[in-house]
Write an enzyme that holds these catalytic residues in place. Structure first.
Site, PDB file in Angstrom:
ATOM      1  N   TYR A 226     -45.001  15.519 -20.438  1.00 12.34           N
ATOM      2  CA  TYR A 226     -45.272  14.279 -21.172  1.00 12.34           C
ATOM      3  C   TYR A 226     -46.773  14.083 -21.383  1.00 12.34           C
ATOM      4  O   TYR A 226     -47.241  13.788 -22.477  1.00 12.34           O
ATOM      5  CB  TYR A 226     -44.686  13.115 -20.368  1.00 12.34           C
ATOM      6  CG  TYR A 226     -44.915  11.732 -20.943  1.00 12.34           C
ATOM      7  CD1 TYR A 226     -44.112  11.256 -21.970  1.00 12.34           C
ATOM      8  CD2 TYR A 226     -45.911  10.898 -20.434  1.00 12.34           C
ATOM      9  CE1 TYR A 226     -44.312   9.976 -22.483  1.00 12.34           C
ATOM     10  CE2 TYR A 226     -46.108   9.632 -20.944  1.00 12.34           C
ATOM     11  CZ  TYR A 226     -45.305   9.167 -21.963  1.00 12.34           C
ATOM     12  OH  TYR A 226     -45.504   7.911 -22.473  1.00 12.34           O
TER      13      TYR A 226
ATOM     14  N   SER B 100     -50.697   7.725 -24.483  1.00 13.10           N
ATOM     15  CA  SER B 100     -50.461   7.112 -23.176  1.00 13.10           C
ATOM     16  C   SER B 100     -51.681   7.353 -22.301  1.00 13.10           C
ATOM     17  O   SER B 100     -52.409   8.346 -22.499  1.00 13.10           O
ATOM     18  CB  SER B 100     -49.243   7.782 -22.530  1.00 13.10           C
ATOM     19  OG  SER B 100     -49.169   7.479 -21.159  1.00 13.10           O
TER      20      SER B 100
ATOM     21  N   ALA C   6     -38.131   2.409 -33.343  1.00 14.77           N
ATOM     22  CA  ALA C   6     -38.361   0.963 -33.487  1.00 14.77           C
ATOM     23  C   ALA C   6     -37.118   0.131 -33.186  1.00 14.77           C
ATOM     24  O   ALA C   6     -37.046  -1.042 -33.551  1.00 14.77           O
ATOM     25  CB  ALA C   6     -38.885   0.658 -34.889  1.00 14.77           C
TER      26      ALA C   6
ATOM     27  N   ALA D  63     -48.243  16.483 -23.929  1.00 12.40           N
ATOM     28  CA  ALA D  63     -47.861  16.120 -25.305  1.00 12.40           C
ATOM     29  C   ALA D  63     -48.656  14.906 -25.776  1.00 12.40           C
ATOM     30  O   ALA D  63     -49.129  14.860 -26.923  1.00 12.40           O
ATOM     31  CB  ALA D  63     -46.365  15.823 -25.363  1.00 12.40           C
ATOM     32  N   LYS D  64     -48.826  13.912 -24.901  1.00  5.48           N
ATOM     33  CA  LYS D  64     -49.561  12.703 -25.287  1.00  5.48           C
ATOM     34  C   LYS D  64     -51.051  13.012 -25.482  1.00  5.48           C
ATOM     35  O   LYS D  64     -51.720  12.375 -26.303  1.00  5.48           O
ATOM     36  CB  LYS D  64     -49.369  11.605 -24.237  1.00  5.48           C
ATOM     37  CG  LYS D  64     -47.965  10.992 -24.226  1.00  5.48           C
ATOM     38  CD  LYS D  64     -47.578  10.368 -25.547  1.00  5.48           C
ATOM     39  CE  LYS D  64     -46.423   9.391 -25.440  1.00  5.48           C
ATOM     40  NZ  LYS D  64     -45.940   8.930 -26.765  1.00  5.48           N
TER      41      LYS D  64
ATOM     42  N   ARG E 117     -36.166  -0.431 -30.040  1.00  6.26           N
ATOM     43  CA  ARG E 117     -36.377  -1.079 -28.741  1.00  6.26           C
ATOM     44  C   ARG E 117     -37.872  -1.158 -28.451  1.00  6.26           C
ATOM     45  O   ARG E 117     -38.677  -0.522 -29.124  1.00  6.26           O
ATOM     46  CB  ARG E 117     -35.768  -0.264 -27.605  1.00  6.26           C
ATOM     47  CG  ARG E 117     -34.297  -0.039 -27.650  1.00  6.26           C
ATOM     48  CD  ARG E 117     -33.838   0.696 -26.387  1.00  6.26           C
ATOM     49  NE  ARG E 117     -32.414   0.996 -26.433  1.00  6.26           N
ATOM     50  CZ  ARG E 117     -31.896   2.063 -27.032  1.00  6.26           C
ATOM     51  NH1 ARG E 117     -32.676   2.957 -27.615  1.00  6.26           N
ATOM     52  NH2 ARG E 117     -30.586   2.251 -27.032  1.00  6.26           N
TER      53      ARG E 117
END
Ligand SMILES: NC(=O)c1ccc[n+]([C@@H]2O[C@H](COP(=O)([O-])OP(=O)(O)OC[C@H]3O[C@@H](n4cnc5c(N)ncnc54)[C@H](O)[C@@H]3O)[C@@H](O)[C@H]2O)c1
Length: 278
Positions: free
Chosen positions: A169, A156, A14, A172-173, A16
């Site tokens: 990625y 995502s 948290a 994992a998402k 950015r």
């Protein structure tokens, strides 16, 4: 009365981007926020911005992949603000490659930060949730309403639809979706809702337009990020809303699952993507 008055929210990553925007929104709704980030300085900046707006927050710098992180994170909410009602697994980054070029280290790094960290946080949160549900069930006999608690996992469109040269990625998402639905079943009887938000193109440092060599540093290692202007413009053209999302757009979708208005929604995945994946 603000809608999250009396609640304690914990948000990873948290300092950015979408996580920082979410921490500000949760605080504006009255929640006390534990702001985690790998990098201490941006976490402190988010806390300062919340304090400047009259909210309550504290920074908890650290790497979500560190063994023991999860227990310390939950304890920070419980000891610092008296609870851990809302938990958002948002920390993450991209380390992209196609299947042929993905190393074991790269694959593991993506599973560790996006999926294993969320599992460990859930496991560390579980005893507190069980204890609170028992205590509140005892109170309920005297007419008290059970508290709703919330987990939101940031997935995502790479997880829901796959993505070119993002195999680690993307896997994992996608794994976070199984975790979300399984926890929704397991924790439903405790009054905990578990949902996921799959972001599309959100304009943060991960998706900035590449100028020269664009990279970010995560834990001492540099990763290439960003999109060429041409790819970015193509993504805009394919998006029904014809633009990328702002961090506030992304955070707004997550906030929906944190508010009492979503108390009867669990095990759901929504795509905050301008309509691209519908
Ligand atoms: N930007 C996009 O288009 C997009 C699309 C889909 C999903 N996401 C997901 O949204 C989430 C937020 O990303 P963002 O776009 O706001 O990026 P960001 O880089 O602006 O913010 C992510 C934050 O997570 C922190 N972080 C990274 N690894 C960490 C770790 N091991 N421990 C603790 N903190 C860590 C970073 O320091 C950073 O401050 C990520 O999970 C990302 O995968 C982003």
């Amino acid at each position: 009365m603000k809608r999250l008055e009396g609640k304690v929210a914990l948000v990873t990553g948290a300092g950015r981007g979408a996580g920082a925007a979410l921490a500000l929104k949760l605080a504006a709704e009255g929640a006390a926020v534990v702001v985690n980030d790998l990098d201490a300085a941006p976490a402190e900046e988010t806390v300062a911005a919340i304090a400047a707006g009259g909210g309550r927050a504290l920074a908890f710098a650290g790497d979500v992949t560190r063994p023991g992180f999860a227990e310390d994170f939950i304890a920070t909410g419980v000891n610092g603000f008296g609870g851990a009602d809302i938990l958002v697994n948002n920390a993450g980054y991209i380390w992209n490659a196609g299947v042929g070029a993905t190393t074991d280290e790269q694959w593991d790094a993506m599973q560790d930060v996006h999926l294993k960290a969320a599992f460990r946080i859930a496991r560390a949160w579980n005893p507190w949730l069980v204890e609170r549900a028992r205590a509140e069930a005892a109170d309920q006999q005297e007419g008290a309403r059970r508290q709703a608690r919330k987990m939101v996992n940031i997935s995502s469109v790479s997880g829901t639809h796959g993505a070119w040269k993002q195999i680690g990625y993307s896997a994992a998402k996608a794994g976070l979706i199984g975790l979300t639905k399984s926890l929704a079943r397991e924790w439903g009887p405790l009054g905990v809702t578990v949902n996921a938000v799959a972001f599309g193109l959100i304009e943060t440092r991960l998706t900035q337009v590449i100028t020269g060599e664009t990279s970010i540093e995560v834990g001492g290692r540099r990763h290439r990020v960003g999109l060429t202007r041409e790819i970015r413009d193509n993504l805009y053209a394919q998006t029904p809303l014809r633009r990328g999302g702002t961090p506030e757009d992304a955070a707004g979708a997550v906030l929906l699952f944190c508010l009492p208005e979503s108390d009867y929604i669990t095990g759901q995945i929504i795509e905050a993507d301008g309509g691209v994946g519908m």
